[in-house]
Design a protein around this motif. Sequence first.
Motif, short mmCIF file in Angstrom:
data_model
loop_
_atom_site.label_atom_id
_atom_site.label_comp_id
_atom_site.label_asym_id
_atom_site.label_seq_id
_atom_site.Cartn_x
_atom_site.Cartn_y
_atom_site.Cartn_z
N GLY A 155 -13.67 -6.51 -11.92
CA GLY A 155 -13.06 -6.93 -13.17
C GLY A 155 -13.99 -6.64 -14.33
N PRO A 156 -13.55 -6.93 -15.56
CA PRO A 156 -14.31 -6.59 -16.76
C PRO A 156 -15.48 -7.53 -17.05
CG PRO A 156 -12.28 -7.67 -17.38
CD PRO A 156 -12.22 -7.47 -15.89
N ARG A 169 -18.75 -13.24 -19.87
CA ARG A 169 -20.09 -13.55 -20.36
C ARG A 169 -20.16 -15.04 -20.65
NH1 ARG A 169 -22.62 -12.17 -26.08
NH2 ARG A 169 -24.73 -12.92 -25.74
N GLN A 201 -24.68 -11.21 -12.98
CA GLN A 201 -25.63 -10.18 -13.41
C GLN A 201 -26.50 -10.75 -14.52
OE1 GLN A 201 -24.06 -6.66 -15.39
NE2 GLN A 201 -25.74 -5.40 -14.61
N SER A 221 -19.43 -1.33 -22.36
CA SER A 221 -18.33 -2.30 -22.21
C SER A 221 -18.58 -3.27 -21.05
CB SER A 221 -17.02 -1.56 -21.95
OG SER A 221 -17.06 -0.88 -20.70
N ARG A 222 -19.57 -2.98 -20.22
CA ARG A 222 -19.98 -3.79 -19.05
C ARG A 222 -19.05 -3.64 -17.85
NH1 ARG A 222 -21.39 -8.03 -22.63
NH2 ARG A 222 -19.47 -9.13 -22.10
N GLN A 223 -17.98 -2.90 -17.95
CA GLN A 223 -17.10 -2.69 -16.80
C GLN A 223 -17.87 -1.94 -15.72
OE1 GLN A 223 -13.46 -3.36 -16.58
NE2 GLN A 223 -13.94 -2.99 -14.44
N MET A 224 -17.76 -2.38 -14.48
CA MET A 224 -18.39 -1.69 -13.35
C MET A 224 -17.39 -0.67 -12.80
SD MET A 224 -21.47 -2.83 -12.80
CE MET A 224 -21.86 -2.57 -11.08
N PHE A 277 -19.01 -11.31 -12.65
CA PHE A 277 -18.04 -10.29 -12.26
C PHE A 277 -17.30 -10.72 -11.01
CE2 PHE A 277 -18.87 -6.81 -15.09
CZ PHE A 277 -20.19 -6.97 -15.47
N TYR A 304 -19.84 -12.18 -8.41
CA TYR A 304 -21.22 -11.76 -8.62
C TYR A 304 -21.68 -12.29 -9.97
CZ TYR A 304 -20.62 -8.14 -5.00
OH TYR A 304 -20.39 -7.45 -3.83
N LYS A 307 -13.20 -13.91 -21.52
CA LYS A 307 -14.16 -12.82 -21.67
C LYS A 307 -15.53 -13.36 -22.05
CE LYS A 307 -10.88 -9.21 -22.97
NZ LYS A 307 -10.50 -8.20 -23.99
#
Lengths: 115, 114
Positions: A107-108, A111, A37, B42-45, A90, A35, A9
């Motif tokens: 996906g979540p 970072r 961001q 939460s940054r979830q797309m 991502f 991707y 994570k």
Amino acid sequence: NAGVTQTPKFRILKIGQSMTLQCTQDMNHNYMYWYRQDPGMGLKLIYYSVGAGITDKGEVPNGYNVSRSTTEDFPLRLELAAPSQTSVYFCASSRLGTGGVETQYFGPGTRLLVL
Amino acid sequence: AQTVTQSQPEMSVQEAETVTLSCTYDTSENNYYLFWYKQPPSRQMILVIRQEAYKQQNATENRFSVNFQKAAKSFSLKISDSQLGDTAMYFCAFMGAGSYQLTFGKGTKLSVIP
């Protein structure tokens, strides 16, 4: 279904270190994507794959490598981490439907901080 | 190359009110798909809604609907009866019919005020 899962994570890397970001999907999707961001920006495509053994570059591939040995897994490799690679990463997947490539599911995120 | 423009970096709306987020795009293709994704803290797309360019009827998903104007290359998102859980970044995205790549706008930060 878990959908698209990513590990880790969060990770801190030193400049020059290497790491692999893991991505797995359990939806039997043909297509997978990576991707990045950057702060205040939308997502930009790094690499994508249309099936096991087939990968291709996206908009921002420099500094990254990918492989796709199975339908489920699509790891992203950073060989020599640089501060410019600090970002949120991502993974996404989609299937090929009768109408073409369908919606991408994400996906979540991972970072990554490079110091 | 396609471009997606979201001209509103930030917006706010009172709870239970309606808000519209703008998106314009530039393409020479005739067949394509447009999407709105939501990204909460939460940054979830999360996919909100999808529109196929060949469909004239605007897509709707519960409280979310779009106004798709193909000639004007405009794709706005309307959120009705706004809820606190709608607070998020909203991204407009484009994909050509023969492509695999999503092109994203820079996003609009929406805050729903109690």
